[in-house]
Enzyme design. Structure first.
Site, mmCIF file in Angstrom:
data_model
loop_
_atom_site.group_PDB
_atom_site.id
_atom_site.type_symbol
_atom_site.label_atom_id
_atom_site.label_comp_id
_atom_site.label_asym_id
_atom_site.label_seq_id
_atom_site.Cartn_x
_atom_site.Cartn_y
_atom_site.Cartn_z
ATOM 1 C CG LEU A 242 -1.892 1.373 1.281
ATOM 2 C CD1 LEU A 242 -2.824 1.096 0.147
ATOM 3 C CD2 LEU A 242 -2.809 1.164 2.604
ATOM 4 C CG ASP A 243 -0.421 4.883 -0.193
ATOM 5 O OD1 ASP A 243 -0.813 4.940 -1.284
ATOM 6 O OD2 ASP A 243 -1.121 5.239 0.778
ATOM 7 N N GLY A 244 3.255 2.067 -1.789
ATOM 8 C CA GLY A 244 4.618 1.877 -1.511
ATOM 9 C C GLY A 244 5.485 1.325 -2.753
#
Length: 299
Positions: A242-244
């Site tokens: 996530l968001d990485g």
């Protein structure tokens, strides 16, 4: 207020019919630029732009983006690609040739916040975003009238905790097989690993740059309470983390104690819309190469 609308597919720059872009990633070594340039020359192509980058000349990775013109490109592209395989194998290349005149087809996902969607539509209408916006998908009906005024299809697919698999099936159906890029323009739902796998390095997301410091709800209130002095936004490819995913573009703006939470949000929205539009534009123009969890962006 008078609104001048262009129908879907009518906006964007007109790229030369015989222009192509070649993207290359491979282990670095001597002779790569010479071999590629000679190959294009021998096939009658004229190089109009060339960019390259090496991570480390001794054992690192090499990246290259070339734009070239080739008379009769449409008819010659298949043979050009077949002939290039010998060079690609010699240098262990990952490579692709794109026709510049063949616009990328975009699907935009949005929830209730409209600032990023509006920016993309404005840039598309003005001809600054060289792409075709095929469909806008939303879990809310709010933006239907605005989007359809541009002649663009709008698909409202509600998403709840109980219907997520079915909603995702409908989303995949709405997107179809010929979409080149999915843009999460402040789409406030997490997409599944299955969805991501179908569009690896072809989903771009935007979020504020407070992560990982201020996780969870009300990040701007958290930032205000901490007295932050810089806020910004990050556009990245979506991965299972996530968001990485690989970061494409970021920007920041200085703020002060005088800026309350609504003002921080306003500044943040402005940065988000600009950063996302840049990332989408660069993808549409074949300017991004992904290596592991990083990007090389030739802009």
């Amino acid at each position: 207020m008078e609104l001048h609308i262009k129908t879907a597919g009518s906006a964007g720059q007109q790229q030369p019919e015989n222009r192509a872009r070649m993207l290359i990633s491979c282990p670095d070594g001597p002779g790569i630029v010479s071999a590629v340039s000679r190959f294009l020359f021998d096939h009658g192509a004229n190089i109009v732009q060339s960019d390259q980058y090496t991570m480390d000349p001794d054992g690192g990775m090499f990246f290259m983006r070339i734009e070239f013109d080739l008379e009769g490109l449409t008819d010659k592209q298949s043979k050009l690609e077949a002939d290039f395989n010998e060079i690609a194998q010699r240098f262990s290349m990952d490579w692709k040739i794109y026709r510049a005149a063949k616009k990328k087809k975009l699907a935009i996902f949005v929830s209730k916040e409209d600032h990023c969607l509006v920016e993309l539509l404005w840039q598309w209408q003005a001809g600054d975003l060289d792409a075709e916006i095929a469909v806008v998908v939303s879990n809310h009906p709010d933006m239907r009238e605005y989007v359809e005024s541009f002649g663009i299809e709008y698909r409202h697919i509600p998403v709840t905790k109980d219907n997520k698999p079915e909603a995702e099936r409908q989303q995949l159906e709405a997107v179809g097989d010929d979409i080149d890029l999915i843009v999460l323009a402040r789409y406030m739902q997490i997409v599944s690993p299955y969805f991501i796998e179908n569009y690896r390095n072809r989903i771009i997301n935007i979020h504020h740059s407070f992560l990982p410091a201020f996780v969870g709800g009300k990040p701007y209130a958290q930032a205000y309470d901490r007295g932050v002095k810089i806020i910004g936004a990050t556009a990245h490819y979506v991965t299972e983390e996530l968001d990485g995913g690989p970061i494409i573009e970021q920007d920041v703006q200085r703020v002060s104690h005088r800026d309350d939470v609504p003002e921080l949000k306003r500044i943040g929205r402005t940065i988000e819309r600009v950063v996302l539009a840049r990332a989408v534009k660069w993808h549409a123009e074949d300017r991004i190469l992904v290596h592991h969890n990083k990007t090389v962006v030739f802009n």
